[in-house]
Design an enzyme around this catalytic site. Structure first.
Site, PDB file in Angstrom:
ATOM      1  N   SER A  30       0.668  -1.253   0.028  1.00  0.00           N
ATOM      2  CA  SER A  30      -0.043   0.124   0.001  1.00  0.00           C
ATOM      3  C   SER A  30       0.733   1.365   0.007  1.00  0.00           C
ATOM      4  CB  SER A  30      -0.984   0.185   1.220  1.00  0.00           C
ATOM      5  OG  SER A  30      -1.811  -1.116   1.005  1.00  0.00           O
ATOM      6  N   SER A  58      -1.663  -4.195  -3.351  1.00  0.00           N
ATOM      7  CA  SER A  58      -1.145  -3.000  -2.739  1.00  0.00           C
ATOM      8  C   SER A  58      -2.360  -1.888  -3.004  1.00  0.00           C
ATOM      9  CB  SER A  58       0.101  -2.587  -3.555  1.00  0.00           C
ATOM     10  OG  SER A  58       0.328  -1.144  -3.080  1.00  0.00           O
ATOM     11  N   ASP A 118      -3.710   1.415  -2.889  1.00  0.00           N
ATOM     12  CA  ASP A 118      -3.076   2.797  -3.122  1.00  0.00           C
ATOM     13  C   ASP A 118      -4.125   3.884  -3.347  1.00  0.00           C
ATOM     14  OD1 ASP A 118      -0.562   1.727  -4.002  1.00  0.00           O
ATOM     15  OD2 ASP A 118      -1.562   0.504  -5.656  1.00  0.00           O
TER      16      ASP A 118
END
Length: 342
Positions: A239, A277, A279
């Site tokens: 992240s 991840s 984002d």
């Protein structure tokens, strides 16, 4: 507190090494705190014996008399993360609290402490409150089971908030962060622009923690090309959170469009935007005016400015970080400054 160089004083930033991102000049600190009404405070939680590298970073808009919220926009590039307050931000376009950044499993304790902090300072009955807390998964480097961040750490970060230079690298919510194969953390940058005959500021703060291959001016720099092992998970589970601030009037819908550019800019430095991840980007204005839109040409300028700020923030986060060896034996190497020296 044990000796730990959270953001080594005297470490050069990108501009100190003879590089610049974009044509515009930064503010005095080249940080999000150059935006009028924005303060930043951090609390670092570091226990080398237990392998804990965590903390809290607080972005605190200065309250204005009679103002209960600020216009805000939000963009999700990949929602595999925990961003407390996201749905109300998207729905109402209003920011009611400071923005706190921490580690994944500490997110909920941090949000609870933020609610307590706001309630203690409220001058009216509060029936609803939308705490805003972003996070990164720093478990490749840091032990997460203990959930070491407490309400005291949150209160320390909020109390420490000021409008001066921002400590970068392995500090606050970026203490356990790795990005693009190197030790990373908190990075920040700003730009001054002219809008409608006056000088205003756009600033970014990035909690840099993502996979991908680092892209620097004119080259890609995987750690292996420098004879170093890569830091961070090989399959993305990290992240990256971007916070953008501005001190000019801007409606929520346009702030959401600006926030989208904040995430897109991560691709400039090599972010992979992988499955695991999360984002995110939050953009807000410290000007509470909620009427009037920026003209298309003005938006173009702000878009470009925001992207430049984010790109430089990530690189400065890498340059500020120090090599960390965890008790697990994992090593997150700092980016050697030599790769950027002119």
């Amino acid at each position: 507190m044990p000796p730990f160089a959270a953001s080594s004083p005297g470490k050069p930033r990108l501009r100190d090494l003879g590089h610049r991102v974009g044509p515009l000049a930064p503010g005095p600190s080249n940080a999000i705190t150059d935006v009028a009404g924005v303060r930043v405070g951090q609390a670092t939680v570091f226990d080398p014996d237990q392998g804990v590298y965590s903390g809290v970073t607080a972005i605190v808009p200065t309250p204005l008399p009679g103002v209960r919220s600020l216009p805000a926009g939000f963009h999700v590039a990949n929602g595999y993360g925990k961003f407390v307050g996201a749905t109300q931000l998207l729905e109402l376009g209003e920011l009611e609290t400071p923005v706190l950044l921490t580690s994944t499993l500490s997110t909920f304790r941090v949000a609870d402490a933020l609610v307590s902090w706001v309630l203690e300072r409220s001058d009216r009955p509060v029936r609803s409150l939308n705490p805003v807390v972003g996070e990164i998964n720093d478990s490749w480097l840091s032990a997460t089971v203990a959930r070491p961040v407490t309400s005291d750490h949150v209160f320390q970060a909020l109390a420490a908030a000021d409008a001066g230079p921002v400590a970068m690298g392995s500090v606050g919510g970026g203490t356990g962060a790795c990005a693009l194969g190197f030790k990373a953390g908190i990075g920040s940058a700003s730009r001054r622009i002219n809008l409608r005959g006056r000088t205003v500021t756009v600033g970014a703060l990035v909690q840099a923690n993502m996979d991908g291959i680092l892209r620097l001016p004119g080259r890609t720099v995987p750690p292996e090309s420098l004879g170093l092992p890569g830091a961070g998970p090989t399959s993305a589970q990290g992240s990256c959170v971007v916070v953008l601030a501005a001190d000019f009037p801007c409606v929520a819908a346009q702030l959401s469009r600006i926030a989208a550019r904040g995430v897109i800019a991560l691709g400039r430095v090599g972010a992979a935007f992988s499955h695991g991840s999360g984002d995110y980007c939050l953009a807000f204005s410290t000007d509470p005016t909620t009427t009037g839109n920026l003209e298309p040409s003005e938006l173009d300028t702000v878009f470009a400015t925001a992207m430049d700020c984010v790109e430089e923030s990530v690189i400065d986060a890498l340059l500020a970080a120090d090599t960390v060896t965890a008790p697990s034996g994992r090593v997150a190497h700092a980016l050697p400054h030599e790769v950027l020296q002119v």
